[in-house]
Design a protein around this motif. Structure first.
Motif, PDB file in Angstrom:
ATOM      1  N   ALA A 361       0.833  -1.203   0.000  1.00  0.00           N
ATOM      2  CA  ALA A 361       0.000   0.000   0.000  1.00  0.00           C
ATOM      3  C   ALA A 361       0.868   1.254   0.000  1.00  0.00           C
ATOM      4  O   ALA A 361       0.557   2.242  -0.692  1.00  0.00           O
ATOM      5  CB  ALA A 361      -0.920  -0.006   1.217  1.00  0.00           C
ATOM      6  N   PHE A 362       1.949   1.224   0.752  1.00  0.00           N
ATOM      7  CA  PHE A 362       2.844   2.384   0.804  1.00  0.00           C
ATOM      8  C   PHE A 362       3.556   2.587  -0.526  1.00  0.00           C
ATOM      9  O   PHE A 362       3.719   3.722  -0.983  1.00  0.00           O
ATOM     10  CB  PHE A 362       3.859   2.212   1.935  1.00  0.00           C
ATOM     11  N   LEU A 363       3.996   1.502  -1.163  1.00  0.00           N
ATOM     12  CA  LEU A 363       4.682   1.621  -2.455  1.00  0.00           C
ATOM     13  C   LEU A 363       3.733   2.167  -3.530  1.00  0.00           C
ATOM     14  O   LEU A 363       4.141   2.956  -4.391  1.00  0.00           O
ATOM     15  CB  LEU A 363       5.237   0.262  -2.873  1.00  0.00           C
ATOM     16  N   ASP A 364       2.476   1.771  -3.478  1.00  0.00           N
ATOM     17  CA  ASP A 364       1.494   2.269  -4.437  1.00  0.00           C
ATOM     18  C   ASP A 364       1.206   3.755  -4.231  1.00  0.00           C
ATOM     19  O   ASP A 364       1.046   4.512  -5.198  1.00  0.00           O
ATOM     20  CB  ASP A 364       0.181   1.485  -4.319  1.00  0.00           C
ATOM     21  N   ASP A 365       1.147   4.165  -2.953  1.00  0.00           N
ATOM     22  CA  ASP A 365       0.770   5.546  -2.630  1.00  0.00           C
ATOM     23  C   ASP A 365       1.495   5.953  -1.343  1.00  0.00           C
ATOM     24  O   ASP A 365       0.944   5.844  -0.243  1.00  0.00           O
ATOM     25  CB  ASP A 365      -0.749   5.635  -2.440  1.00  0.00           C
ATOM     26  N   PRO A 366       2.751   6.373  -1.451  1.00  0.00           N
ATOM     27  CA  PRO A 366       3.575   6.610  -0.260  1.00  0.00           C
ATOM     28  C   PRO A 366       3.155   7.842   0.543  1.00  0.00           C
ATOM     29  O   PRO A 366       3.606   8.952   0.292  1.00  0.00           O
ATOM     30  CB  PRO A 366       4.982   6.774  -0.827  1.00  0.00           C
ATOM     31  N   LYS A 367       2.276   7.604   1.503  1.00  0.00           N
ATOM     32  CA  LYS A 367       1.844   8.676   2.399  1.00  0.00           C
ATOM     33  C   LYS A 367       2.399   8.475   3.809  1.00  0.00           C
ATOM     34  O   LYS A 367       3.020   9.366   4.377  1.00  0.00           O
ATOM     35  CB  LYS A 367       0.322   8.749   2.437  1.00  0.00           C
ATOM     36  N   SER A 368       2.146   7.301   4.388  1.00  0.00           N
ATOM     37  CA  SER A 368       2.654   7.026   5.733  1.00  0.00           C
ATOM     38  C   SER A 368       2.775   5.532   5.950  1.00  0.00           C
ATOM     39  O   SER A 368       2.095   4.743   5.291  1.00  0.00           O
ATOM     40  CB  SER A 368       1.721   7.621   6.801  1.00  0.00           C
ATOM     41  N   ILE A 369       3.652   5.163   6.878  1.00  0.00           N
ATOM     42  CA  ILE A 369       3.756   3.767   7.301  1.00  0.00           C
ATOM     43  C   ILE A 369       4.112   3.765   8.777  1.00  0.00           C
ATOM     44  O   ILE A 369       4.890   4.602   9.250  1.00  0.00           O
ATOM     45  CB  ILE A 369       4.787   2.978   6.458  1.00  0.00           C
ATOM     46  N   GLU A 370       3.506   2.852   9.520  1.00  0.00           N
ATOM     47  CA  GLU A 370       3.687   2.828  10.971  1.00  0.00           C
ATOM     48  C   GLU A 370       3.835   1.401  11.461  1.00  0.00           C
ATOM     49  O   GLU A 370       3.111   0.507  11.024  1.00  0.00           O
ATOM     50  CB  GLU A 370       2.486   3.489  11.664  1.00  0.00           C
ATOM     51  N   VAL A 371       4.800   1.212  12.360  1.00  0.00           N
ATOM     52  CA  VAL A 371       4.992  -0.062  13.046  1.00  0.00           C
ATOM     53  C   VAL A 371       4.675   0.177  14.519  1.00  0.00           C
ATOM     54  O   VAL A 371       5.248   1.078  15.140  1.00  0.00           O
ATOM     55  CB  VAL A 371       6.421  -0.590  12.888  1.00  0.00           C
ATOM     56  N   ALA A 372       3.754  -0.590  15.071  1.00  0.00           N
ATOM     57  CA  ALA A 372       3.333  -0.376  16.455  1.00  0.00           C
ATOM     58  C   ALA A 372       3.249  -1.689  17.203  1.00  0.00           C
ATOM     59  O   ALA A 372       2.943  -2.737  16.617  1.00  0.00           O
ATOM     60  CB  ALA A 372       1.973   0.329  16.491  1.00  0.00           C
TER      61      ALA A 372
END
Length: 410
Positions: A361-372
């Motif tokens: 999803a991030f590669l398609d539309d790089p807005k944000s990524i979070e690891v929690a």
């Protein structure tokens, strides 16, 4: 008349003797003050050797210092006058000072090319030093109320390359009825960071080419942190630890941990101090012992690391696509096909299933990524480390989540 002269002589002698006795006492007060600072910071692994200390009214001036840090070979020399103002001694033998000021820095640090640095308005305020018999970790934590500086400027052959507007670190302390420290609320900020990266190519042509391709010849941003810390249960909450740079992105770290009490810190610092002069085997044994105590003492409620893109990720994808000779869409599809293989090398199918959708999803539309990580209930690190024997079980125990392009969970 002879008796009057004798009385006057005795009074003069007594006065001179009093003055003579007062001078060492004044010098001793100044020396005691700086010795107390050294004792407090020694707990944190600092070995501070102050220069001559002089008392004038409620001002103590110190002729520089040498600061050694545990684990660092070369000590740091502070070759300037340190001025403590508003110094007072309490009835219990404690000390307070309104402020420590350090003269502005304006000096060259390199010759070819000529490097010059200036830093102004360096001040620490609300200084507290406990009585000699109460020097401990808590005293270290409450020793300074704030530390601030004005603008920093670094130039290269007369051209500015790095600057910031200010640093502000502020601690607010809360106390109980017995005047014991209960809570610390801290904020930290480096404001107005600026850097000119256009000259990097002069030192590293390859790195310079990447900087040019990404349009990062100039960067602007801020660093900030907000934190609360309870002394009784060691409840540490890092609300934000944010690196935020315009046209690049923001990285934010958050954490909620309990059990980090002054007593636990004392053991950590004591381990560092005891490691000096110990054999590697002795150090390893002590580290393992303290490590087990930490795992049992610390409880994790949650933590997260989040990246919000502000223009860097698309530029990186475009650059790497161009280098591979493909258009961006084709290059992204190739990356998405590689993600399951790369994550799968860990041999944990549950992790692959968790990471792949978010990465795609991030590669398609790089807005944000979070690891929690958010365990269902607060869990000790000892329990989590035991769960690591079963990686899939650890993922569940941690409440591990990887998400992309979603609003930040407050």
């Amino acid at each position: 008349m002879m008796r009057i002269n004798k009385i006057q002589g005795l009074m003069l002698a007594s006065g001179m003797a009093t003055l003579a006795l007062m001078q060492p006492a004044m010098a001793l007060d100044a020396q005691t003050f700086v010795d107390r600072i050294a004792a407090v910071y020694k707990i944190g692994g600092y070995d501070i050797q102050f220069g001559a200390a002089t008392l004038d009214g409620d001002t103590i001036t110190v002729d520089g210092a040498t600061v050694g840090v545990t684990g660092v070979e070369e000590p740091w020399t502070v070759d300037t006058t340190l001025t403590f103002t508003g110094v007072a001694e309490g009835d219990d033998g404690s000390f307070t000072a309104d402020a420590l000021t350090i003269p502005d820095i304006d000096t060259e640090f390199a010759q070819d090319p000529v490097g010059h640095v200036s830093l102004v308005d360096i001040t620490a305020t609300d200084i507290y030093l406990p009585p000699e018999d109460k020097v401990n970790v808590t005293a270290l934590l409450e020793s300074v109320g704030s530390l601030t500086t004005g603008p920093l400027s670094v130039t290269r052959d007369g051209t500015e390359v790095i600057s910031y507007e200010s640093i502000e670190a502020v601690n607010e302390f809360s106390y109980d009825d017995a005047n014991a420290l209960t809570d610390i609320a801290s904020t930290f900020a480096v404001n107005g960071i600026w850097a000119d990266l256009s000259t990097v190519s002069e030192e590293d042509a390859e790195a310079g080419a990447v900087i040019q391709a990404l349009g990062l010849t100039e960067i602007n941003g801020n660093i900030s942190q907000t934190m609360t810390w309870g002394m009784t249960d060691g409840h540490l909450v890092i609300e934000d630890f944010l690196f935020d740079f315009a046209d690049i992105g923001a990285i934010n770290f958050k954490a909620d941990i309990s059990g980090l009490t002054p007593a636990v810190l004392e053991k950590i610092y004591a381990m560092d101090a005891a490691s000096t002069g110990s054999t590697p085997e002795e150090q390893q044994a002590q580290q393992m012992m303290v490590g087990m105590e930490l795992l049992q003492a610390l409880t994790l409620t949650g933590s997260s690391l989040r990246y919000d893109d502000a223009g860097l990720a698309p530029k990186l994808l475009d650059m790497f696509a161009a280098q591979s000779g493909a258009d961006r869409a084709t290059f992204v599809e190739g990356l998405k096909a590689m993600v399951p293989q790369l994550v799968g090398q860990a041999g944990i199918p549950a992790l692959t299933d968790l990471v792949t959708p978010a990465a795609n999803a991030f590669l398609d539309d790089p807005k944000s990524i979070e690891v929690a990580v958010r365990p269902a209930t607060p869990t000790t690190l000892l329990v989590l480390s035991a769960a690591a024997a079963n990686p899939a079980g650890l993922i569940s125990a941690l409440g591990l989540a990887v998400t992309a392009n979603q609003p930040s969970a407050e």
